[in-house]
Design a protein around this motif. Structure first.
Motif, PDB file in Angstrom:
ATOM      1  N   ARG A 173       0.953  -1.365  -0.079  1.00 49.28           N
ATOM      2  CA  ARG A 173       0.077   0.044  -0.227  1.00 49.28           C
ATOM      3  C   ARG A 173       0.837   1.289  -0.022  1.00 49.28           C
ATOM      4  O   ARG A 173       1.583   1.533   0.956  1.00 49.28           O
ATOM      5  N   THR A 175       0.136   4.299   0.454  1.00 47.18           N
ATOM      6  CA  THR A 175       0.072   5.275   1.446  1.00 47.18           C
ATOM      7  C   THR A 175       0.786   5.174   2.385  1.00 47.18           C
ATOM      8  O   THR A 175       1.135   6.423   3.412  1.00 47.18           O
ATOM      9  N   LYS A 178       3.988   7.043   1.949  1.00 46.47           N
ATOM     10  CA  LYS A 178       3.824   8.603   2.128  1.00 46.47           C
ATOM     11  C   LYS A 178       3.880   8.873   3.534  1.00 46.47           C
ATOM     12  O   LYS A 178       4.539   9.779   3.983  1.00 46.47           O
ATOM     13  N   ARG A 179       3.255   8.115   4.515  1.00 42.28           N
ATOM     14  CA  ARG A 179       3.299   8.437   5.807  1.00 42.28           C
ATOM     15  C   ARG A 179       4.578   8.213   6.405  1.00 42.28           C
ATOM     16  O   ARG A 179       4.980   9.053   7.227  1.00 42.28           O
ATOM     17  N   ILE A 202       5.578   5.796  -3.316  1.00 43.71           N
ATOM     18  CA  ILE A 202       4.341   6.345  -3.219  1.00 43.71           C
ATOM     19  C   ILE A 202       3.394   6.053  -4.385  1.00 43.71           C
ATOM     20  O   ILE A 202       3.830   6.236  -5.522  1.00 43.71           O
ATOM     21  N   SER A 207      -3.706  11.456  -0.197  1.00 43.97           N
ATOM     22  CA  SER A 207      -3.989  10.750   0.907  1.00 43.97           C
ATOM     23  C   SER A 207      -4.015  11.697   2.078  1.00 43.97           C
ATOM     24  O   SER A 207      -3.363  12.621   2.062  1.00 43.97           O
ATOM     25  N   LEU A 225       0.521  14.007   0.292  1.00 49.92           N
ATOM     26  CA  LEU A 225      -0.110  13.888   1.701  1.00 49.92           C
ATOM     27  C   LEU A 225      -0.739  15.198   2.214  1.00 49.92           C
ATOM     28  O   LEU A 225      -0.219  16.125   2.404  1.00 49.92           O
TER      29      LEU A 225
END
Length: 240
Positions: A173, A175, A178-179, A202, A207, A225
């Motif tokens: 995933r 996302t 990204k985090r 990413i 998101s 993000l």
């Protein structure tokens, strides 16, 4: 020997009244150790209860973060990831609260066996714990606390950037990256190789840092993000 269901139920109830068994929930009983000082009031270790009721799966989220020393916060509810559908998601068993999140059995990797009262219980290892709270921030108590768990991991002896990338790839995933990339920069781990590896993974599209919160707050275009947690809002020049 065949036993009538009604007779079996009465027998189990009698053993529970006598302190030989502890009723976990309707139809589920666990043996009481002989050394228990108050057999009728005895309660099994909640991790063992989770392994008995919600397997296959593992102890994860904030409960695993506590176990690995990645948070000082005390949670009274046990967080469980199960490879089968469990309803209701919130349950109370023997006075302990549980939250159970369903996940595909193929995603039940990155765990270790911990022995609790001679019972092997699966718990997410430190790297998988971080990936999980990035994937589902609610499992870490929300994005703000999940960020603190990630920071504690970066500063701990568990820190292994290669394992984070490997587990993130296996989960599949974008996302998560990204985090992970955003928080790694925010918490001062600005290793260019690791940052570039996260950016290469990413996905397109915007998101939210915390999917449980409204889509407000600044956007960090570098990570696609939206930082919708005021305490974490970035002052990065890439913020739009």
């Amino acid at each position: 020997m065949d036993i009538d269901i009604g007779h079996a139920r009465r027998l189990l109830a009698a053993l529970a009244r006598g302190g030989w068994l502890a009723r976990v929930r309707q139809g589920w009983y666990i043996g009481v150790p002989l050394e228990a000082s108050e057999p009728r009031a005895w309660r099994e270790d909640p991790w063992v209860v989770a392994a008995a009721l919600f397997s296959p799966g593992y102890i994860g989220g904030w409960s695993a973060a506590e176990h690995w020393g990645l948070t000082d916060q005390i949670f009274r509810v046990i967080y469980v990831v199960s490879g089968r559908k469990v309803r209701p998601r919130r349950q109370t068993v023997q006075g302990t609260g549980f939250i159970i999140r369903t996940a595909p059995q193929t995603s039940l990797f990155g765990t270790r066996r911990e022995w609790r009262h001679q019972v092997a219980v699966g718990v997410s290892d430190p790297h998988r714990t971080v990936i999980d709270v990035l994937d589902v921030p609610a499992s870490g108590g929300g994005a703000l606390h999940a960020s603190e768990v990630v920071e504690a991991y970066f500063e701990s002896e568990h820190f292994d950037p290669g394992m984070l990338l490997d587990y993130g790839d296996r989960l599949g995933r974008g996302t998560v990256f990204k985090r992970l990339g955003y928080l790694s920069e925010r918490h001062g781990f600005a290793n260019p190789e690791f940052t570039d590896a996260c950016r290469a993974r990413i996905t397109t599209g915007l998101s939210r840092l915390d999917p449980a919160r409204p889509a407000t707050g600044p956007v960090v275009s570098r990570w696609n993000l939206r930082v919708n947690v005021a305490q974490l809002a970035s002052r990065d020049p890439a913020t739009e």
